[in-house]
Motif scaffolding. Sequence first.
Motif, PDB file in Angstrom:
ATOM      1  N   ARG A 212       6.802   3.224   7.139  1.00 33.11           N
ATOM      2  CA  ARG A 212       8.111   2.601   6.988  1.00 33.11           C
ATOM      3  C   ARG A 212       8.094   1.540   5.899  1.00 33.11           C
ATOM      4  O   ARG A 212       9.071   1.346   5.183  1.00 33.11           O
ATOM      5  CB  ARG A 212       8.536   1.953   8.309  1.00 33.11           C
ATOM      6  N   LEU A 213       6.968   0.835   5.776  1.00 29.81           N
ATOM      7  CA  LEU A 213       6.880  -0.277   4.826  1.00 29.81           C
ATOM      8  C   LEU A 213       6.457   0.177   3.437  1.00 29.81           C
ATOM      9  O   LEU A 213       6.849  -0.430   2.441  1.00 29.81           O
ATOM     10  CB  LEU A 213       5.901  -1.329   5.351  1.00 29.81           C
ATOM     11  N   TRP A 214       5.627   1.215   3.357  1.00 34.79           N
ATOM     12  CA  TRP A 214       5.136   1.696   2.065  1.00 34.79           C
ATOM     13  C   TRP A 214       5.608   3.118   1.845  1.00 34.79           C
ATOM     14  O   TRP A 214       5.667   3.910   2.783  1.00 34.79           O
ATOM     15  CB  TRP A 214       3.600   1.658   2.021  1.00 34.79           C
ATOM     16  N   GLU A 215       5.919   3.427   0.611  1.00 32.42           N
ATOM     17  CA  GLU A 215       6.377   4.769   0.269  1.00 32.42           C
ATOM     18  C   GLU A 215       5.233   5.529  -0.399  1.00 32.42           C
ATOM     19  O   GLU A 215       4.730   5.132  -1.460  1.00 32.42           O
ATOM     20  CB  GLU A 215       7.579   4.702  -0.664  1.00 32.42           C
ATOM     21  N   ARG A 216       4.813   6.622   0.244  1.00 32.54           N
ATOM     22  CA  ARG A 216       3.649   7.364  -0.245  1.00 32.54           C
ATOM     23  C   ARG A 216       3.870   7.947  -1.642  1.00 32.54           C
ATOM     24  O   ARG A 216       2.943   8.008  -2.450  1.00 32.54           O
ATOM     25  CB  ARG A 216       3.304   8.486   0.739  1.00 32.54           C
ATOM     26  N   THR A 217       5.089   8.386  -1.927  1.00 33.45           N
ATOM     27  CA  THR A 217       5.346   8.978  -3.240  1.00 33.45           C
ATOM     28  C   THR A 217       5.241   7.950  -4.363  1.00 33.45           C
ATOM     29  O   THR A 217       5.127   8.320  -5.539  1.00 33.45           O
ATOM     30  CB  THR A 217       6.736   9.619  -3.277  1.00 33.45           C
ATOM     31  N   ALA A 218       5.301   6.657  -4.017  1.00 32.86           N
ATOM     32  CA  ALA A 218       5.229   5.602  -5.027  1.00 32.86           C
ATOM     33  C   ALA A 218       3.799   5.140  -5.290  1.00 32.86           C
ATOM     34  O   ALA A 218       3.577   4.304  -6.177  1.00 32.86           O
ATOM     35  CB  ALA A 218       6.068   4.396  -4.589  1.00 32.86           C
ATOM     36  N   LEU A 219       2.836   5.663  -4.545  1.00 36.16           N
ATOM     37  CA  LEU A 219       1.469   5.153  -4.655  1.00 36.16           C
ATOM     38  C   LEU A 219       0.844   5.440  -6.018  1.00 36.16           C
ATOM     39  O   LEU A 219       0.196   4.571  -6.603  1.00 36.16           O
ATOM     40  CB  LEU A 219       0.601   5.744  -3.536  1.00 36.16           C
ATOM     41  N   LEU A 220       1.030   6.658  -6.542  1.00 36.33           N
ATOM     42  CA  LEU A 220       0.423   6.984  -7.837  1.00 36.33           C
ATOM     43  C   LEU A 220       0.969   6.104  -8.957  1.00 36.33           C
ATOM     44  O   LEU A 220       0.187   5.476  -9.690  1.00 36.33           O
ATOM     45  CB  LEU A 220       0.623   8.471  -8.154  1.00 36.33           C
ATOM     46  N   PRO A 221       2.300   6.006  -9.155  1.00 33.97           N
ATOM     47  CA  PRO A 221       2.797   5.091 -10.193  1.00 33.97           C
ATOM     48  C   PRO A 221       2.390   3.637  -9.939  1.00 33.97           C
ATOM     49  O   PRO A 221       2.138   2.897 -10.892  1.00 33.97           O
ATOM     50  CB  PRO A 221       4.327   5.258 -10.113  1.00 33.97           C
ATOM     51  N   ARG A 336      14.288   4.607  -1.446  1.00 28.94           N
ATOM     52  CA  ARG A 336      14.149   3.870  -2.704  1.00 28.94           C
ATOM     53  C   ARG A 336      13.786   2.401  -2.480  1.00 28.94           C
ATOM     54  O   ARG A 336      13.094   1.795  -3.289  1.00 28.94           O
ATOM     55  CB  ARG A 336      15.439   3.969  -3.510  1.00 28.94           C
ATOM     56  N   GLY A 337      14.273   1.815  -1.396  1.00 25.62           N
ATOM     57  CA  GLY A 337      13.916   0.440  -1.098  1.00 25.62           C
ATOM     58  C   GLY A 337      12.428   0.300  -0.859  1.00 25.62           C
ATOM     59  O   GLY A 337      11.766  -0.576  -1.427  1.00 25.62           O
ATOM     60  N   ALA A 338      11.864   1.164  -0.023  1.00 26.40           N
ATOM     61  CA  ALA A 338      10.429   1.140   0.235  1.00 26.40           C
ATOM     62  C   ALA A 338       9.635   1.456  -1.028  1.00 26.40           C
ATOM     63  O   ALA A 338       8.569   0.868  -1.270  1.00 26.40           O
ATOM     64  CB  ALA A 338      10.090   2.148   1.340  1.00 26.40           C
ATOM     65  N   ALA A 339      10.149   2.377  -1.848  1.00 22.10           N
ATOM     66  CA  ALA A 339       9.462   2.725  -3.094  1.00 22.10           C
ATOM     67  C   ALA A 339       9.404   1.534  -4.043  1.00 22.10           C
ATOM     68  O   ALA A 339       8.364   1.242  -4.642  1.00 22.10           O
ATOM     69  CB  ALA A 339      10.165   3.912  -3.763  1.00 22.10           C
ATOM     70  N   ASN A 340      10.527   0.827  -4.181  1.00 22.36           N
ATOM     71  CA  ASN A 340      10.535  -0.357  -5.036  1.00 22.36           C
ATOM     72  C   ASN A 340       9.655  -1.464  -4.476  1.00 22.36           C
ATOM     73  O   ASN A 340       8.997  -2.189  -5.228  1.00 22.36           O
ATOM     74  CB  ASN A 340      11.970  -0.867  -5.203  1.00 22.36           C
ATOM     75  N   GLY A 341       9.638  -1.606  -3.153  1.00 22.07           N
ATOM     76  CA  GLY A 341       8.757  -2.598  -2.544  1.00 22.07           C
ATOM     77  C   GLY A 341       7.304  -2.304  -2.846  1.00 22.07           C
ATOM     78  O   GLY A 341       6.522  -3.206  -3.174  1.00 22.07           O
ATOM     79  N   THR A 342       6.917  -1.036  -2.751  1.00 24.20           N
ATOM     80  CA  THR A 342       5.543  -0.637  -3.065  1.00 24.20           C
ATOM     81  C   THR A 342       5.230  -0.884  -4.535  1.00 24.20           C
ATOM     82  O   THR A 342       4.156  -1.409  -4.889  1.00 24.20           O
ATOM     83  CB  THR A 342       5.350   0.862  -2.735  1.00 24.20           C
ATOM     84  N   PHE A 343       6.155  -0.517  -5.399  1.00 28.02           N
ATOM     85  CA  PHE A 343       5.954  -0.658  -6.849  1.00 28.02           C
ATOM     86  C   PHE A 343       5.792  -2.121  -7.255  1.00 28.02           C
ATOM     87  O   PHE A 343       4.829  -2.488  -7.944  1.00 28.02           O
ATOM     88  CB  PHE A 343       7.150  -0.029  -7.572  1.00 28.02           C
TER      89      PHE A 343
END
Length: 402
Positions: A212-221, A336-343
Amino acid sequence: MISLSENEQKKRKPLWTKVFLVTSLSNLLLFFSFQMLIPTIPTHISQLGGNDFQVGLVIGIFTISSLLTRPFAGRALDLLGRKHVLLVGLTICALTIAGYSYMAVIALILAARFVHGIGWGISTTSLGTVIADIIPPERRGEGMGYYGLSNTFAMALAPLTGLWIMQTYSFHRVLLISSLLAVLSLFSSLFISYAKPVPVEKSIQKTKLIDRLWERTALLPSVLLLCTAICYGGIVTFITLFGLEAGISNVGWFFLCNASMVLIVRPITGVLFDRKGPEWVLLPGALFTITGLLLLSYARTEFSLAIAALCYGIGFGSIQPALQAWTIARAAPDRRGAANGTFFSANDLGIGLGAMVLGALANLSGSYALMYRFSSVLIIVFLLIYGWSFWHVWRSVQLPQR
């Protein structure tokens, strides 16, 4: 007869909409407010009698609170909506900056910096998510490039503006203007309005807390961004000390030339990202970044420093918005919120690690020049990671055809 390019031009959705301009303006005001404090708060701490450790703690505690906040901010954006979370973050920033004026004890300033970092983490994650929602998918790279110019403009002018106001008037005048800019950012955000994103599905809500807190698809970038952010953290932290070591009197040329090149390349590489894909931006950007770091390590004059900054600016200005656009493209609309948080967490972590790890490396090697040469290895790691991921995707596409 209308050419294909003209037909494509007609089909493209507009980028420069009212909400795009308002969001970019809000981001510009927020970043200008923040960047004015970067060189002035450490000076103020020293004037209050603080030592080097306390000065470093003022910077570090802000980064830590921002880093801890971003995953929760991303989750809140996906659950509660963009605008409400954004307004909460901007309100915290405005109130905290205004509160610095009433704090004459370093301990209170440290506590305020922690709270300010929370507001900063919420605000920047929210603005990044809003802009990702409103940019047409086919113009994502171009839109992120233009949006990022507001950050670059603030980074180029705000620190110098803050120092000038502090030297001419006082630190309290800096706080007054900085808090006013934060309030204006909050006010402009009231006019942000657009269609609600896709609601979160129940299946997503039942996933593990970490998902919920981290977006897996955002990990590589984000890992790729981490490599470049560590290098950038080493530059912004130690460039002044490097200038003293190299005998360069005015290292401000580096920031000016770097920012100027970023302003030029971001719109160009954004369009290239949309038309050709991330590899056409990330690979050349990495090569320019390595070149800039190596030229910086050998710089001994203001002219050679400027050349290094131009090369680094091309690389830095290409990679960061391309990675953010790629992050958004890989994530589902309701994530997208979780993705931006991860990024953005990767960016905060990288800058903090750059200050600490590269500082320790400079201490061991006894040279800031050697530190910058060693830091270029991180960009080689960047190339290896991206090369592996690119080959893996290509292989997965080719195998079914056999």
